[in-house]
Design an enzyme around this catalytic site. Structure first.
Site, PDB file in Angstrom:
ATOM      1  N   VAL B  99      14.001 -10.661  65.916  1.00  0.00           N
ATOM      2  CA  VAL B  99      13.467 -11.986  65.632  1.00  0.00           C
ATOM      3  C   VAL B  99      14.652 -12.944  65.602  1.00  0.00           C
ATOM      4  CG1 VAL B  99      12.186 -13.412  63.984  1.00  0.00           C
ATOM      5  CG2 VAL B  99      11.615 -10.987  64.234  1.00  0.00           C
ATOM      6  N   CYS B 100      14.467 -14.133  66.176  1.00  0.00           N
ATOM      7  CA  CYS B 100      15.462 -15.215  66.050  1.00  0.00           C
ATOM      8  C   CYS B 100      16.795 -14.734  66.646  1.00  0.00           C
ATOM      9  CB  CYS B 100      15.555 -15.596  64.570  1.00  0.00           C
ATOM     10  SG  CYS B 100      16.356 -17.164  64.221  1.00  0.00           S
ATOM     11  N   THR B 101      17.901 -14.998  65.982  1.00  0.00           N
ATOM     12  CA  THR B 101      19.200 -14.602  66.519  1.00  0.00           C
ATOM     13  C   THR B 101      19.439 -13.093  66.420  1.00  0.00           C
ATOM     14  OG1 THR B 101      20.227 -15.085  64.395  1.00  0.00           O
ATOM     15  CG2 THR B 101      20.285 -16.832  66.046  1.00  0.00           C
ATOM     16  N   ALA B 149      11.206 -15.560  69.260  1.00  0.00           N
ATOM     17  CA  ALA B 149      11.987 -16.800  69.134  1.00  0.00           C
ATOM     18  C   ALA B 149      12.344 -17.010  67.651  1.00  0.00           C
ATOM     19  CB  ALA B 149      11.197 -17.956  69.721  1.00  0.00           C
TER      20      ALA B 149
END
Lengths: 216, 216
Positions: B99-101, B149
């Site tokens: 998730v995310c970075t 994202a």
């Protein structure tokens, strides 16, 4: 601006963390996870613990209180230290809030009597039994009381309250940074939208009994 | 089916908890929060700790790995135990996710080279620099690699993967039980939808520097 997130054994993690990551970034906010005693507090499934960094006695005048729910919130609903703490701090909060069955905890403390409020869709009747005007809305604001529906609605509640506190632009920044542009792969997130037989099935289940935590 | 949620200092809580509460309820799932060492692991803001119940050495063959992101994932991206663990367990996972970075962490471990993947909108360039086809999509599946994202997209990722693993009906049940019927009060959740000047402002900020954890 101190924001107290109440933890108790059996809470649902997303109920607490949705508001945490939407209200926590507010300018000047100090988030504190609080429970009857300091230390790890286990969630509903028993496989996750969040750490309470303060005991109830150490948080005496939070500006905002957030009460998460859980499949069985009978612990914090019962007479005892948590209920007394909620009644006490509510006297001076700017906002008293809940997610999911957290509104049952507020209602059991007598804080929602005669007010409009919401709850997890499976528990609206229980909320109404406390003399609350229980709505099926996702986020309900009545005076300083802001309640959210089931689990994930705490994100919408957090953003709504962020906007009330710090203005639209700050709330939009938070939404942008958590990239909250929901694209659920199904459209089954409410009893009105989910397949009717699925809704009926879950209405017949005792969730509190089904989810047996793995102990502490 | 063991699902390992990787924790490291500076992770974003919602990145981990969104997938936790959407994948954790899968039939037969055993969720385990894992970190370099057992014990509390502090989040990006420094005011929340999740407890790692297992060390990396104790989780050797998870079926699913979930890697959350954070404003500064340089720790788990660097050569060291976390990277080595990811490379090792990835050999036998059924699904490797982020998730995310968190996708930067997977990419730094060489696991996404030549694949399609996504990341927090502010970090797509960094992801592409690892030889990844970085898309702005919310959830990307390429083989057994599922990336999401920014922050809140982990909920959509969790539901998407739940459907792949256990079928639509189970995933819809989970969506219904977490009442994921999003109604954000603003439509600012992506760089395409948010006010352009707000997007420009955040592009100019170094988030990793801005969010200085309060230490451990």
């Amino acid at each position: 601006m101190q924001i107290a997130f109440l933890l108790y054994p059996g809470f649902t993690a997303l109920d607490a963390v949705g508001p945490f990551d939407t209200l926590g970034p507010l300018p000047g906010a100090e988030a504190v996870l609080v429970a009857e005693r300091r230390g790890p507090v286990r969630n509903d499934s028993g496989s996750l613990s969040l750490v309470a960094e303060a005991s109830l006695a150490e948080v005496t005048a939070p500006d905002i209180v957030v009460v998460p729910g859980g499949p069985d919130p009978s612990g914090p609903m019962a007479p005892g230290p948590v209920r007394e703490w909620l009644q006490e701090v509510d006297r001076t909060t700017t906002w008293t809030t809940s997610v999911c069955t957290g509104s049952l905890v507020l209602a059991a403390a007598g804080l929602l009597t005669g007010r409009r409020a919401t709850c997890h869709w499976l528990n609206l009747d229980r909320l109404a039994a406390f003399g609350v005007e229980a709505t099926g809305e996702r986020v309900v604001t009545d005076g300083k009381y802001v309640t959210a529906a089931g689990v994930s609605s705490g994100i919408d509640m957090g953003l709504t309250l962020a906007g009330r506190i710090a203005g639209d632009r700050v709330a939009q920044s938070i939404q942008l940074l958590i990239e909250y542009d929901p694209q659920p792969p199904y459209d089954a997130g409410s009893p009105e939208k989910a397949p009717a037989d699925l809704v009926a099935e879950w209405r017949a289940v005792d969730l509190a009994q089904m989810l047996t935590p793995q102990g502490d």
